[in-house]
Scaffold this motif. Sequence first.
Motif, PDB file in Angstrom:
ATOM      1  N   ASP A  23     -11.233 -89.532 -58.646  1.00 42.00           N
ATOM      2  CA  ASP A  23     -12.261 -90.059 -57.771  1.00 42.00           C
ATOM      3  C   ASP A  23     -12.683 -91.198 -58.315  1.00 42.00           C
ATOM      4  OD1 ASP A  23     -11.549 -87.704 -56.156  1.00 42.00           O
ATOM      5  OD2 ASP A  23     -13.298 -86.770 -56.793  1.00 42.00           O
ATOM      6  N   ILE A  73     -10.274 -93.921 -57.363  1.00 42.54           N
ATOM      7  CA  ILE A  73     -10.327 -94.436 -55.840  1.00 42.54           C
ATOM      8  C   ILE A  73     -11.478 -95.433 -55.518  1.00 42.54           C
ATOM      9  CG2 ILE A  73     -10.420 -93.370 -53.476  1.00 42.54           C
ATOM     10  CD1 ILE A  73      -8.753 -90.951 -54.786  1.00 42.54           C
ATOM     11  N   GLU A  74     -12.658 -94.796 -55.923  1.00 51.80           N
ATOM     12  CA  GLU A  74     -14.002 -95.625 -55.507  1.00 51.80           C
ATOM     13  C   GLU A  74     -13.992 -96.792 -56.234  1.00 51.80           C
ATOM     14  OE1 GLU A  74     -17.551 -93.547 -57.060  1.00 51.80           O
ATOM     15  OE2 GLU A  74     -16.939 -91.738 -56.301  1.00 51.80           O
ATOM     16  N   GLU A 111     -11.613 -98.916 -53.845  1.00 50.42           N
ATOM     17  CA  GLU A 111     -11.959 -99.188 -52.649  1.00 50.42           C
ATOM     18  C   GLU A 111     -13.097-100.083 -52.536  1.00 50.42           C
ATOM     19  OE1 GLU A 111     -13.305 -95.170 -51.405  1.00 50.42           O
ATOM     20  OE2 GLU A 111     -11.586 -94.807 -50.350  1.00 50.42           O
ATOM     21  N   LYS A 112     -13.830-100.481 -53.709  1.00 52.67           N
ATOM     22  CA  LYS A 112     -14.866-101.627 -53.950  1.00 52.67           C
ATOM     23  C   LYS A 112     -14.158-102.901 -53.282  1.00 52.67           C
ATOM     24  CE  LYS A 112     -17.535 -99.750 -57.350  1.00 52.67           C
ATOM     25  NZ  LYS A 112     -17.988 -99.975 -58.937  1.00 52.67           N
ATOM     26  N   TYR A 113     -12.872-103.042 -53.750  1.00 50.38           N
ATOM     27  CA  TYR A 113     -11.964-104.223 -53.717  1.00 50.38           C
ATOM     28  C   TYR A 113     -11.262-104.462 -52.508  1.00 50.38           C
ATOM     29  CZ  TYR A 113     -14.500-104.505 -58.123  1.00 50.38           C
ATOM     30  OH  TYR A 113     -15.392-104.752 -59.145  1.00 50.38           O
ATOM     31  N   LEU A 114     -10.979-103.549 -51.646  1.00 45.70           N
ATOM     32  CA  LEU A 114      -9.950-103.563 -50.690  1.00 45.70           C
ATOM     33  C   LEU A 114     -10.670-103.958 -49.551  1.00 45.70           C
ATOM     34  CD1 LEU A 114      -8.128-100.162 -50.906  1.00 45.70           C
ATOM     35  CD2 LEU A 114      -7.317-102.348 -51.341  1.00 45.70           C
ATOM     36  N   GLU A 127     -11.788-104.574 -45.437  1.00 53.21           N
ATOM     37  CA  GLU A 127     -11.490-103.749 -44.355  1.00 53.21           C
ATOM     38  C   GLU A 127     -10.311-104.117 -43.443  1.00 53.21           C
ATOM     39  OE1 GLU A 127     -12.959-100.495 -41.847  1.00 53.21           O
ATOM     40  OE2 GLU A 127     -13.882-100.767 -43.571  1.00 53.21           O
TER      41      GLU A 127
END
Length: 182
Positions: A44, A47-48, A51-54, A56
């Motif tokens: 987890d 993934i967190e 996700e910070k760097y992906l 939208e």
Amino acid sequence: VILVVNKLDLIEKEQVLPIISHYTDKYPFVGVVPISAKEETNLDALIEEVEKYLPEGPQYYPEDMVTDQPERLIVAELVREKALQLTRDEVPHAIAVDVDEMKARDNGDTYIRATIYVERDSQKGILIGAKGSMLKEIGRLARADIEMLLGTRVFLDLWVKVKKDWRDRDSVLRGFGFGNEQ
């Protein structure tokens, strides 16, 4: 770039910090996440961090739509996936699945007839198994996933046929959905 240190289940905790330090001294990582993929430890957090760097992205289809692929294609892939998982060493990638029929029944169930194609008679025997045991297991596992996808009970009727050297014939590959779309 994020540094992921895997296999925490195999090393002592005291060994983790020197490994992390070794790499963070050499490269400017934006984050470090120690994990154990095998034991599913700290996934987890990984993934967190990712996700910070992906960025939208655009929404390609409505929110209530799970996929843009036709259900028949997904059903075929679910059957193929289970066949490959159960026979991975014996029938390496020589499997294609074609959904011949898919229809809702009056009682709300879905009837699906699909054919699993292989290249040789020996592969057919492996997929069917002793007294049909392998084919039954492929069907059982695929049916569970298909029922989740469709939200109905499914009667899955699987057949195995030999189509000699299908992977070497472009027209057959396109028919199974493996060709270039032009």
